[in-house]
Enzyme design. Structure first.
Site, PDB file in Angstrom:
ATOM      1  N   GLU A  43       0.835  -1.195   0.000  1.00 41.00           N
ATOM      2  CA  GLU A  43       0.000   0.000   0.000  1.00 41.00           C
ATOM      3  C   GLU A  43       0.874   1.251   0.000  1.00 41.00           C
ATOM      4  O   GLU A  43       1.812   1.366   0.777  1.00 41.00           O
ATOM      5  CB  GLU A  43      -0.905  -0.001   1.236  1.00 41.00           C
ATOM      6  CG  GLU A  43      -1.823   1.194   1.330  1.00 41.00           C
ATOM      7  CD  GLU A  43      -2.713   1.165   2.563  1.00 41.00           C
ATOM      8  OE1 GLU A  43      -3.742   1.859   2.566  1.00 41.00           O
ATOM      9  OE2 GLU A  43      -2.360   0.455   3.540  1.00 41.00           O
ATOM     10  N   LYS A 109      -9.620   2.611  -2.674  1.00 40.33           N
ATOM     11  CA  LYS A 109      -9.894   2.057  -1.353  1.00 40.33           C
ATOM     12  C   LYS A 109     -11.245   2.543  -0.826  1.00 40.33           C
ATOM     13  O   LYS A 109     -11.512   3.745  -0.759  1.00 40.33           O
ATOM     14  CB  LYS A 109      -8.768   2.464  -0.392  1.00 40.33           C
ATOM     15  CG  LYS A 109      -8.820   1.810   0.984  1.00 40.33           C
ATOM     16  CD  LYS A 109      -7.600   2.232   1.790  1.00 40.33           C
ATOM     17  CE  LYS A 109      -7.562   1.599   3.174  1.00 40.33           C
ATOM     18  NZ  LYS A 109      -6.382   2.055   3.945  1.00 40.33           N
ATOM     19  N   CYS A 143      -5.732  -3.008   2.672  1.00 40.31           N
ATOM     20  CA  CYS A 143      -5.511  -2.864   4.114  1.00 40.31           C
ATOM     21  C   CYS A 143      -6.790  -2.967   4.954  1.00 40.31           C
ATOM     22  O   CYS A 143      -7.328  -4.049   5.180  1.00 40.31           O
ATOM     23  CB  CYS A 143      -4.762  -1.560   4.373  1.00 40.31           C
ATOM     24  SG  CYS A 143      -3.877  -1.507   5.958  1.00 40.31           S
TER      25      CYS A 143
END
Length: 259
Positions: A43, A109, A143
């Site tokens: 990330e 995301k 994540c």
């Protein structure tokens, strides 16, 4: 393609220094030519998990995207990982999957980590993204998304979950448990890459990047607190055979995901 090699690059990241990071990863990727089909970077691999989006963001014609396209083409492999992108005046933590032929897939995301202020600096993604590549279907996730099983829930539309992360060592036990849970409940492979090293905010990351199969069996794992490169091979026939012999997906509950 019946089998797919995916290489996890568990690495430290030079804080807010794209030039140093790209130079580091370029050397690694070039050495992987002919040895893998996908190289997975972590990330915000070019900057670290920084909230300085105004200073670090690039557009889709920027240096890092061009760098990914060039390396994918020159080394005949896909390059994947997330970077900070600006688009229409908004900032995104964007997971890019760049094919050697030049096609770019991306996922913004969805679940922004409010405890770090990510939700104040970045805009949420508004779509769930599955990439079809060389006979495999990949769900792209980043994540904090790991904590949200409804968003990741399989509809029978993917074979592999790819996760890139900057998950701190202080919560790494949760990271490990969620990886296995998401694979088991969705009857799929999962390949989850985390960074190592301390970031510019003082948070340490122990990595512990992991790949496991549809039964929750570990296929490969990076050592904690160590830069390491590992390659895992996934088998589509073995996945299909498992689904035929254990068709639990036929008993999944129907639901509608509203984003």
């Amino acid at each position: 393609m019946e089998k797919m090699r995916i290489t996890l690059v568990q690495s430290d990241i030079h804080w807010e220094n794209p030039g140093a990071n790209l130079a580091k990863f370029e050397k690694i990727i070039r050495e992987l030519k002919g040895k893998t089909e996908i190289v997975l970077l972590s990330e915000m691999f070019s900057t670290g998990f920084s909230m300085k989006a105004h200073h670090l963001a690039e557009d889709m014609n920027g240096n890092t995207v061009r760098w990914m396209k060039n390396l994918a083409r020159e080394n005949a492999l896909a390059v994947a990982g997330s970077i900070i992108v600006i688009e229409d005046g908004k900032f995104y933590n964007r997971f890019l999957f760049v094919e050697p032929g030049g096609n770019i897939h991306y996922y913004d995301k969805r679940h922004l980590f409010r405890m770090s202020g990510e939700n104040e600096q970045f805009s949420q993604g508004d779509r769930r993204v599955v990439v079809e590549y060389e006979g495999f279907r990949f769900l792209l996730q980043t994540c904090y998304d790991l904590r949200f099983p409804v968003f990741m829930r399989s509809k029978g539309d993917y074979d592999v979950i790819l996760v890139v992360a900057s998950w701190p060592e202080s919560r790494v036990d949760i990271w490990k448990k969620l990886i296995y849970a998401r694979a088991i409940e969705n009857l799929c492979y999962i390949v989850a890459l985390n960074r190592v090293g301390a970031d510019g905010l003082g948070y340490n990351h122990s990595g512990e990047s992991t790949a496991c199969d549809y039964r929750g069996r570990e296929l490969a794992k990076c050592q904690p607190n160590k830069e390491e490169i590992i390659t895992v091979t996934l088998s589509k026939p073995e996945l299909d055979e498992f689904h035929d012999s254990y068709p639990a997906m036929k008993d999944w509950d129907d639901f509608e995901l509203k984003i």
